[in-house]
Design a protein around this motif. Structure first.
Motif, PDB file in Angstrom:
ATOM      1  N   ASN A  16      34.574 133.930 -27.678  1.00 35.13           N
ATOM      2  CA  ASN A  16      35.912 133.372 -27.880  1.00 35.13           C
ATOM      3  C   ASN A  16      35.917 132.194 -28.844  1.00 35.13           C
ATOM      4  O   ASN A  16      36.946 131.544 -29.022  1.00 35.13           O
ATOM      5  CB  ASN A  16      36.516 132.933 -26.540  1.00 35.13           C
ATOM      6  CG  ASN A  16      35.684 131.870 -25.836  1.00 35.13           C
ATOM      7  OD1 ASN A  16      34.454 131.884 -25.906  1.00 35.13           O
ATOM      8  ND2 ASN A  16      36.342 130.959 -25.132  1.00 35.13           N
ATOM      9  N   LEU A  17      34.761 131.893 -29.484  1.00 36.19           N
ATOM     10  CA  LEU A  17      34.668 130.807 -30.452  1.00 36.19           C
ATOM     11  C   LEU A  17      34.377 131.377 -31.834  1.00 36.19           C
ATOM     12  O   LEU A  17      33.373 132.065 -32.035  1.00 36.19           O
ATOM     13  CB  LEU A  17      33.571 129.817 -30.053  1.00 36.19           C
ATOM     14  CG  LEU A  17      33.306 128.668 -31.037  1.00 36.19           C
ATOM     15  CD1 LEU A  17      34.550 127.804 -31.214  1.00 36.19           C
ATOM     16  CD2 LEU A  17      32.125 127.814 -30.558  1.00 36.19           C
ATOM     17  N   SER A  54      36.260 125.996 -25.553  1.00 34.55           N
ATOM     18  CA  SER A  54      35.776 127.380 -25.435  1.00 34.55           C
ATOM     19  C   SER A  54      34.993 127.612 -24.154  1.00 34.55           C
ATOM     20  O   SER A  54      34.527 128.735 -23.915  1.00 34.55           O
ATOM     21  CB  SER A  54      34.917 127.743 -26.652  1.00 34.55           C
ATOM     22  OG  SER A  54      33.742 126.963 -26.714  1.00 34.55           O
TER      23      SER A  54
END
Length: 542
Positions: free
Chosen positions: A219-220, A34
């Motif tokens: 984005n995680l 990530s």
């Protein structure tokens, strides 16, 4: 497929990478992958956040055994130890078993990795993995040819210095064994203090080191309390993971890869539930065979015995005092920072060995009944494990239900080499126990701790009835058997395994540091394969 699996699935949309397991390897991968804001990463974890104080206070970790933070597995009856079942604790929380282990930072021996490479694990020699150990590490002693700084994982000297643990080192030196202040340096042989994955006297798990700093990344995505049922295989490619969360079964889709990081017991179980494993066994369980591979075979673990002694010296059973709690909080030191196994060492069971085959751990408290025995009096313990076992076991399915524990047989002490090794290790322990540093503080053996006058047959019988796991299972999805050197499952595109199950053999030492190293290396392998189209899938075909 059985009726229970025929559910209506929700769909969360596709992620680039789907990581199954938020333990020692999964947390490293989640953080490293990530780092690229353009890569959407999902992590599936059966447990929840690592908020329990027993996780973070080092001396409290045995209180996690058989709690809801423990997978609480058991072996099948083990033929080499009189048909006993052994208790197998595994972490079920963020950080996995790195949130409930003894925090000992040992990498293994140069011979382990060079042996892997010589047997076909290209890229896994000692020279090739050392940079990944160093990259992960922030060693408080500073940087040198063996150690790194500024990595996520804090590695520190212990801050307890318990006199009962120190007595083992002194006695071992009195018995003629050399001192070693760095088991991860130029040589592994000798006795001394273990370095620990601690930060300021508190546990530094992979959740603390890697995950917590990455949680704010958009984005995680972390799906906690989510039980993975199986990997979805479509047209020879892994396309997602079927999970159960809050009573609902849904699919987490993967555009690029599914990466299993569930450990040496659960990763093979998930592969088999997905149709990847020994064909005859899968068919017998009613599972459609996707790929016939020796999944679950080759299980290794370290088998340990501990000699226990009574003492009038205050042990760690009285560590949980208000004064020690204040010392931990204010100065990050004292008995509550103890990892129990503060000291130890590495030995040869016989002359001529280039690498050790026996490891010792010394605890400043009684440690019996697989760590579950009541601590009613002061005492201490130390003893050997079979460090380079020749025995092999396996992990198989109990049923096709995802919530069923796997069948686990290690075959401890089923080879003559392993039996000879444990007896030799006990002889070393008895020699150390006879030294003044021990006899001055021991008031007598506890329970049926053996004596120097016992025969080898008696020592073996004692080891068979009193020993237990050292919590280091490996090799059930090994490089060369189930995955290639880039950890891609043979004949299945878009599927990797990244955890201790891929080790060709168990390393000589505690396995947390090697697992973190493997995940660091895997992150580079995964990033390097991105953009190659089909995940470099041709390379994963035998």
């Amino acid at each position: 497929m059985l009726l229970w699996a025929a559910a209506t699935f929700g769909d969360r949309g596709a992620f680039f990478e789907v990581v199954v397991g938020a333990g020692s390897a999964g947390r490293v991968l989640a953080a490293r992958l990530s780092e690229d804001p353009g890569v959407r990463v999902a992590v599936i974890e059966a447990g929840g956040p690592d908020t329990a104080q027993e996780i973070h206070i080092p001396a409290a970790f045995p209180q996690l055994f058989k709690s809801d933070l423990d997978w609480d597995l058991d072996s099948e009856p083990e033929p080499g130890i009189g048909g006993r079942r052994t208790y197998l604790p595994r972490g079920k929380t963020f950080g996995g078993s790195s949130s409930m282990n003894a925090m000992i930072y040992i990498r293994g021996n140069r011979a382990d990795y060079d042996g892997w490479a010589a047997a076909g694990a290209t890229g896994w020699s000692y020279a090739e993995v050392l940079p990944y150990f160093r990259r992960a590490e922030d060693n408080e002693r500073g940087e040198d040819q063996f150690h790194g700084v500024k990595g996520p994982l804090t590695v520190s000297d212990g801050r307890s210095g318990h006199p009962l643990a120190a007595a083992f080192v002194q006695a071992a030196k009195q018995a003629g064994h050399r001192a070693n202040d760095d088991f991860n340096g130029s040589t592994q042989f000798g006795v001394g203090n273990y370095q620990l994955t601690q930060r300021g006297g508190m546990r530094c798990s992979t959740a603390v080191a890697y995950l917590h700093p990455a949680l704010e990344r958009p984005n995680l995505t972390v799906l906690s309390s989510a039980l993975a049922h199986r990997v979805l295989i479509e047209g020879g490619r892994a396309t997602g993971v079927e999970v159960e969360r809050d009573g609902t079964v849904e699919v987490v889709r993967a555009e690029r890869e599914v990466i299993l990081c569930a450990g040496a017991y659960e990763s093979p179980k998930l592969l088999m539930l997905s149709g990847i494993g020994p064909a005859a066994a899968l068919s017998a369980s009613g599972i459609d065979v996707v790929r016939d591979l020796p999944v679950g075979e080759g299980l290794q673990d370290h088998y340990m015995t501990l000699l226990n002694f009574r003492t009038e010296v205050e042990s760690l059973i009285s560590a949980a005092s208000p004064e020690n709690a204040a010392l931990l909080q204010s100065e990050g030191r004292g008995p509550l920072t103890s990892n129990l196994g503060e000291t130890g060492g590495f030995f040869r069971s016989r002359d001529g060995l280039a690498a050790p085959d026996v490891q010792f751990h010394a605890a400043a408290a009684l440690y019996r009944q697989e760590g579950l025995g009541p601590a009613a009096e002061h005492g201490f313990a130390f003893g050997p494990c079979v460090l380079a076992p020749t025995s092999r076991g396996d992990v198989t399915l109990r049923s096709a239900r995802p919530d069923a524990a796997p069948r686990i047989v290690h075959n401890y002490l089923t080879t003559a080499e392993d039996r000879d090794c444990i007896v030799a290790g006990i002889r070393i322990a008895l020699e150390i126990a006879a030294q003044r540093a021990i006899t001055d503080i021991a008031t007598g053996p506890f329970a049926d701790t053996p004596r120097d006058s016992d025969s080898d047959a008696e020592l073996l019988a004692w080891a068979q009835r009193s020993g237990h796991t050292l919590y280091h299972p490996t090799s059930t999805c090994a490089i060369g058997a189930v995955v290639d050197p880039e950890l891609r499952v043979f004949d299945v595109a878009g599927l990797r395994v990244v955890d201790a199950s891929v080790f060709p053999t168990v390393p000589r030492g505690n396995t947390n540091a090697p697992t973190i190293m493997a995940a660091e290396k895997a992150a580079d392998l995964i990033k390097g394969s991105a953009g190659k189209g089909d995940n470099g899938a041709a390379g994963a075909v035998r």
